[in-house]
Design an enzyme around this catalytic site. Structure first.
Site, PDB file in Angstrom:
ATOM      1  CE1 TYR A 134      -5.727   3.889  14.435  1.00 18.19           C
ATOM      2  CE2 TYR A 134      -3.805   3.164  15.748  1.00 18.19           C
ATOM      3  CZ  TYR A 134      -4.763   2.967  14.723  1.00 18.19           C
ATOM      4  OH  TYR A 134      -5.341   1.476  14.651  1.00 18.19           O
ATOM      5  CG  ASP A 178     -18.901   9.644   6.933  1.00 18.92           C
ATOM      6  OD1 ASP A 178     -18.396   9.028   7.861  1.00 18.92           O
ATOM      7  OD2 ASP A 178     -18.814  10.747   6.423  1.00 18.92           O
TER       8      ASP A 178
HETATM    9  C1  BGC Z   1      -1.952   0.497  12.895  1.00 14.31           C
HETATM   10  C2  BGC Z   1      -1.018  -0.214  11.923  1.00 14.31           C
HETATM   11  C3  BGC Z   1       0.320  -0.441  12.811  1.00 14.31           C
HETATM   12  C4  BGC Z   1      -0.059  -1.440  13.965  1.00 14.31           C
HETATM   13  C5  BGC Z   1       1.288  -1.617  14.769  1.00 14.31           C
HETATM   14  C6  BGC Z   1      -2.380  -0.515  14.267  1.00 14.31           C
HETATM   15  O1  BGC Z   1      -3.275  -0.127  14.993  1.00 14.31           O
HETATM   16  O2  BGC Z   1      -3.198   0.769  12.226  1.00 14.31           O
HETATM   17  O3  BGC Z   1      -0.625   0.859  10.957  1.00 14.31           O
HETATM   18  O4  BGC Z   1       1.078  -0.919  11.973  1.00 14.31           O
HETATM   19  O5  BGC Z   1      -0.971  -0.493  14.859  1.00 14.31           O
HETATM   20  O6  BGC Z   1       1.747  -0.372  15.071  1.00 14.31           O
END
Ligand code: BGC
Length: 266
Positions: free
Chosen positions: A164, A71
């Site tokens: 993210y 992990d």
């Molecule tokens: C994400 C995807 C997404 C893509 C474009 C990536 O960084 O992991 O889920 O489709 O970006 O938005």
């Protein structure tokens, strides 16, 4: 000679039992590198079996390949994984920080802190832990390459995915700072920023015709990318073909960041 030759190099790819990571393992092995397939153990044993399958496919290229559970959000487990890498492959020349999750979609005020932290722990802390172990070895050897797999979301905001986007923007700054720290120590650090690559991570989007149509409107190339298109780029950048490249995060996105809505009018 112009060729991507990674013979004798030892590569560790995090989160590579499937998706983009798996494609990176294949590309590195095809270029001759020995590879370690890192995966996160799950109670069903599925990830271990997938990682072993990816390693077995890599061996078809005549290279050594092992699978290593860890992990990466846990610094102790990462330390042990690098010790295993030393034992099994004799060291590390290439680290690809690929493991990552999108996380649970929720706008900030509706989100759960535990979910938010988890994204940062894997995508950012995980990359840091692995880079730290790799760089102890690479700076001592005056040799090595680290490639951080970022995203177009290092620069494109994405509603519902603040953890993210923050993790990827930070990862890119980690890339640049580590590149600065190591440029005179024989080490290169760079990023690859994929756009929408067709994997299980975004299956809900591409398996529904309406959401796929919406997604394609965001991509000037008018198609999703294939995992192999990221794998090839990583192999190229990890090779001596890119010997004078350190620091940048290279977009591999079919033009997604090029403001597609400005193709007409404006
Ligand atoms: C994400 C995807 C997404 C893509 C474009 C990536 O960084 O992991 O889920 O489709 O970006 O938005």
């Amino acid at each position: 000679m112009i060729t991507i030759d990674l013979k004798g190099r030892r590569a560790l790819v995090t989160g590579s039992s499937s998706g983009i990571g798996e494609a990176i393992v294949h590309a590195l092995a095809e270029a001759g590198a020995d590879v370690a397939v890192n995966y996160l153990e799950d109670p069903t044993g599925k990830d271990a079996a997938d990682a072993e399958r990816v390693a077995a496919a890599a061996r078809q290229h005549g290279v050594r390949a092992v699978s290593l559970a860890a992990d990466i959000s846990n610094a102790g487990q990462v330390e042990q994984m690098f010790a295993a890498m030393d034992r099994e492959l004799g060291g590390v020349d290439i680290l690809v920080n690929n493991a990552g999750i999108d996380g649970v979609a929720a706008r900030c005020w509706e989100s759960n802190p535990t979910d938010w932290y988890r994204v940062i722990q894997i995508n950012l802390f995980g990359a840091y832990h692995c880079a730290r172990e790799a760089l102890k070895r690479m700076t001592a050897a005056h040799h090595g390459v680290i490639i951080n797999i970022s995203s177009v979301h290092e620069s494109i905001p994405w509603s519902g995915y603040s953890a993210y986007t923050c993790s990827k923007a930070a990862l890119t700054m980690l890339t640049q700072t580590l590149a600065q720290e190591t440029a005179d120590l024989g080490v290169r650090v760079l990023g690859v920023a994929p756009g929408a690559i067709k994997t299980h991570i975004n299956k809900a989007v591409w398996s529904n015709p309406d959401t796929l149509k919406d997604l394609l409107r965001k991509i000037p190339a008018n198609r999703m990318g294939e995992p192999a298109e990221i794998g090839r780029m990583v192999a190229l950048l990890a090779s001596d073909m890119a010997s004078y490249v350190t620091g940048p995060s290279l977009l591999v996105d079919g033009g997604m960041v090029l403001y597609p809505s400005f193709r007409h009018g404006g």
